[in-house]
Design an enzyme around this catalytic site. Structure first.
Site, PDB file in Angstrom:
ATOM      1  CG  ASP A 136      -2.225  -0.914   1.028  1.00  0.00           C
ATOM      2  OD1 ASP A 136      -1.898  -1.808   0.067  1.00  0.00           O
ATOM      3  OD2 ASP A 136      -2.900  -1.152   1.909  1.00  0.00           O
ATOM      4  CG  ASP A 157      -3.363  -4.833  -3.135  1.00  0.00           C
ATOM      5  OD1 ASP A 157      -3.354  -5.404  -4.162  1.00  0.00           O
ATOM      6  OD2 ASP A 157      -3.844  -5.522  -1.909  1.00  0.00           O
ATOM      7  NE  ARG A 214      -5.109  -7.712  -4.075  1.00  0.00           N
ATOM      8  CZ  ARG A 214      -4.926  -8.620  -3.124  1.00  0.00           C
ATOM      9  NH1 ARG A 214      -5.231  -9.824  -3.113  1.00  0.00           N
ATOM     10  NH2 ARG A 214      -4.315  -8.103  -2.167  1.00  0.00           N
ATOM     11  CD1 TRP A 216     -10.573  -2.804  -1.729  1.00  0.00           C
ATOM     12  CD2 TRP A 216      -9.926  -0.708  -2.213  1.00  0.00           C
ATOM     13  NE1 TRP A 216     -10.594  -2.129  -0.432  1.00  0.00           N
ATOM     14  CE2 TRP A 216      -9.912  -0.900  -0.928  1.00  0.00           C
ATOM     15  CE3 TRP A 216      -9.343   0.378  -2.488  1.00  0.00           C
ATOM     16  CZ2 TRP A 216      -9.930   0.291   0.350  1.00  0.00           C
ATOM     17  CZ3 TRP A 216      -9.205   1.522  -1.588  1.00  0.00           C
ATOM     18  CH2 TRP A 216      -9.401   1.170  -0.260  1.00  0.00           C
TER      19      TRP A 216
END
Length: 296
Positions: A136, A157, A214, A216
């Site tokens: 993140d 991510d 991907r 969220w």
């Protein structure tokens, strides 16, 4: 108005946050904050009421804003901060630009979500910036965001959020295998989410099976346009986050990808290869609905 910051003390302020706090009485006129090379160990917040700020470093590699909060760090209330309060740099203002700086979350791998920059601005620009972290790294909260000639690294991510963001000639660096570059949460009905223009994907030694993204949230939109991808990119390209229904609503697109990680024939069936005519619509002024960040 120009003010200066230096960790060595030869400027208006030693701490960057003190310089930012001083702007509460400066009115709404644009302000340039010049940052001299140094390591600034601070958790920085640009408040919503701040005037337009240009955060201008002299040397990206030697001008470092760093902190090490993560989702498990306890806050002043004794409770874990969570992902959304873990950022080293937190931009809440309507108008913000940063140039020639490194923004780092030094929490380290395996510590969970640890944001380097949380950008929740109306319009934000990052030029020649490095965003360093692991999970993140960059949280794009909302608004219109432009990243030009930036270096962004992470593992899981590491670019995520709801903003409409253009990454123009940026380098994305994958730090570990079986990771994910993007986790977009594009709101339903929003034409553009993340658009990568003429970027490059690199990786550490032995890194492989990294997904481009991907979803969220169900309507995630990500497009890679003319991106050079190394062999760390998973052949299938995209992951559904274990939720097959999101294959119906997510929009994952590529055009003219190249490099050893750019096998269009191997991509998941629910992603798209854009035509040349479709890709031509991915112009900055179109993506940003008439706003062009050059000179901003």
């Amino acid at each position: 108005m120009v003010i200066t910051v230096s960790a060595q003390g030869d400027a208006d302020y030693i701490r960057l946050q003190d310089a930012i706090d001083s702007l509460a009485t400066a009115g709404g006129a644009p302000v340039t904050i010049r940052i001299k090379p140094g390591v600034y160990e601070e958790k920085i917040t640009i408040p919503a009421a701040a005037p337009p700020i240009l955060l201008l470093g002299e040397d990206r590699d030697r001008t470092i804003l760093t902190w090490s909060d993560n989702a498990h760090t306890l806050g002043a209330d004794g409770q874990p901060l969570g992902t959304f309060r873990s950022g080293t740099l937190n931009v809440l203002a309507e108008s913000f630009t940063a140039e020639n700086v490194t923004i780092r979350n030094a929490s380290g791998p395996g510590t969970g979500q640890a944001v380097a920059a949380f950008v929740d601005a109306g319009r934000a620009v990052f030029r020649n910036a490095a965003l360093l972290g692991d999970q993140d790294t960059l949280y794009t909260g909302q608004g219109l965001q432009y990243y030009n000639d930036c270096y962004i690294e992470g593992d899981v991510d590491y670019i995520f959020g709801a903003a409409t963001a253009v990454f123009d000639r940026c380098t994305l660096h994958n730090k570990r295998s079986r990771g994910y570059i993007t986790a977009a949460s594009t709101p339903e009905g929003t034409r553009f989410g993340y658009v990568f223009l003429d970027c490059k994907i690199t990786s550490g030694e032995g890194v492989r099976d990294v997904y481009l993204g991907r979803p969220w949230r169900p309507y995630a939109h990500v497009a890679f346009i003319r991106t050079v991808m190394d062999g760390s990119v998973a052949a299938e390209g995209w992951h559904n986050w274990g939720q097959p229904d999101r294959e119906e609503t997510s929009r994952y697109e590529e055009f003219a990808s190249s490099g050893s990680g750019a096998d269009a024939a191997a991509r998941v069936a629910w992603s798209r290869q854009l035509s040349a005519a479709e890709a031509a619509d991915y112009r900055i002024i179109e993506i940003f609905r008439g706003w062009h960040p050059e000179g901003y």
